[in-house]
Design an enzyme around this catalytic site. Sequence first.
Site, PDB file in Angstrom:
ATOM      1  N   ASP A   1       0.827  -1.213   0.000  1.00 17.01           N
ATOM      2  CA  ASP A   1       0.000   0.000   0.000  1.00 17.01           C
ATOM      3  C   ASP A   1       0.859   1.259   0.000  1.00 17.01           C
ATOM      4  OD1 ASP A   1      -1.892  -1.917   0.238  1.00 17.01           O
ATOM      5  OD2 ASP A   1      -2.563  -1.352   2.238  1.00 17.01           O
TER       6      ASP A   1
ATOM      7  N   TYR B   1      -6.213 -10.011  10.063  1.00 13.30           N
ATOM      8  CA  TYR B   1      -5.071  -9.795   9.166  1.00 13.30           C
ATOM      9  C   TYR B   1      -3.805 -10.386   9.805  1.00 13.30           C
ATOM     10  CZ  TYR B   1      -1.874  -7.435   6.000  1.00 13.30           C
ATOM     11  OH  TYR B   1      -0.897  -7.177   5.066  1.00 13.30           O
TER      12      TYR B   1
HETATM   13  C1  GLA Z   1      -3.755  -4.507   3.337  1.00 10.88           C
HETATM   14  C2  GLA Z   1      -2.271  -4.397   3.680  1.00 10.88           C
HETATM   15  C3  GLA Z   1      -1.384  -4.739   2.488  1.00 10.88           C
HETATM   16  C4  GLA Z   1      -1.797  -6.038   1.826  1.00 10.88           C
HETATM   17  C5  GLA Z   1      -3.310  -6.074   1.596  1.00 10.88           C
HETATM   18  C6  GLA Z   1      -3.773  -7.416   1.095  1.00 10.88           C
HETATM   19  O1  GLA Z   1      -4.134  -3.514   2.444  1.00 10.88           O
HETATM   20  O2  GLA Z   1      -1.957  -3.111   4.142  1.00 10.88           O
HETATM   21  O3  GLA Z   1      -0.041  -4.777   2.877  1.00 10.88           O
HETATM   22  O4  GLA Z   1      -1.365  -7.142   2.561  1.00 10.88           O
HETATM   23  O5  GLA Z   1      -4.046  -5.778   2.780  1.00 10.88           O
HETATM   24  O6  GLA Z   1      -3.192  -7.713  -0.120  1.00 10.88           O
END
Ligand code: GLA
Length: 372
Positions: A156, A206
């Site tokens: 991101d 996550y």
């Molecule tokens: C979030 C995290 C990223 C990535 C996405 C899934 O956005 O910040 O680093 O892992 O999830 O792809």
Amino acid sequence: MEKEIKVASPGRINLLGEHVDYNDGFVLPAAIDKCIYLSLKANGSNNRCTIKSRGFDSILVANLNALGQGTEGWHNYVLGVLSEISQISDNLKGFDCEIESKVPVGSGVSSSAALECGLAFGLNELFNLGLDKWQLIKLSQRAEHNFVGTKCGIMDQFASVMGKERHLMFLDCTSLGFKYIPVQIEPYRLLLINTNVSHNLATGEYNVRRKQCEDGLAIVHKKLGIEKSFRNVTMDMLDASKKLLGKTLYNRCSYVVEENARVLQAVEALNKNDLTQLGRLMYQTHEGLSTKYDVSCPELDFLVNFSKDENDVLGARMMGGGFGGCTINIIHNDKIDAFVRQLSVAYEEEFNIKLSYFQTVPSKGTSIMKME
Ligand code: GLA
């Protein structure tokens, strides 16, 4: 007069390569044409900072000598960046900042990275900190790890800072080498459809996924003596370790191995401009995220399943961390209105929630807008 600067920092999309940036994978993100805008100026104090968010209608006052956890969600992104910069530079001083966001929050387009990177980028400029783009990307990621508590990958922050107009980025998250890939999809468009739900599982789950993948990899590494990187894992190896892994870790790891392979196929498809194949891969990714990685939700599955019956949608899938937010769709320009109309009615009937949607195009990364 104190120098004032204005920074535009974009959200991001990701065409393929979900939940693999922290799993030695490849990703295909782009910055989007929706930004967070930050106006910044030094205020003459050594350590007093005020950050005003128009959207949240509140002011955060921070002391650079005493940076602790914040009291509202968005505070920790800001405080985390200040803390990380303070650790690598002595030149950060007091400033006043005003933030206005056009990036929808909780939609899987990473408003958080846009905020972190925009602030880091702006302060770097304002106080001549001399940090390069990769330092800004990495400190923003650490802010999220250390202050927000999400052990996110690098995608991101990378996409927000490095974005380029009309280009996707093919990033190798192991070496951090990347290539810009031109996007030519006319008469198709990239359409983001927002479930307008954001199930609160996101942060905790996550980190759980990340840990499960680490555990799975450690098991395969121990059993087969391979180097500890998903880059070296094949489906055969996972099958050979199936008993030790158990169902959940097997599913998580097999999703990762398959997704990494899919990104490479997607790059080939993009090079040949084979949008049909690209769309197929997107549907496969969604299936994997939903059934093996377990980060989808009924609302996202509904949107993706609905689009499968529409020939003019070449591909659709959930995007970002999951448990809500947007799907990304490749759809024929002429069909957008009719499709969204039908889908909105069906979605509202099913969940009693209104959809929202917007088109986007790959856009430039974090940049300075105005110097005074
Ligand atoms: C979030 C995290 C990223 C990535 C996405 C899934 O956005 O910040 O680093 O892992 O999830 O792809």
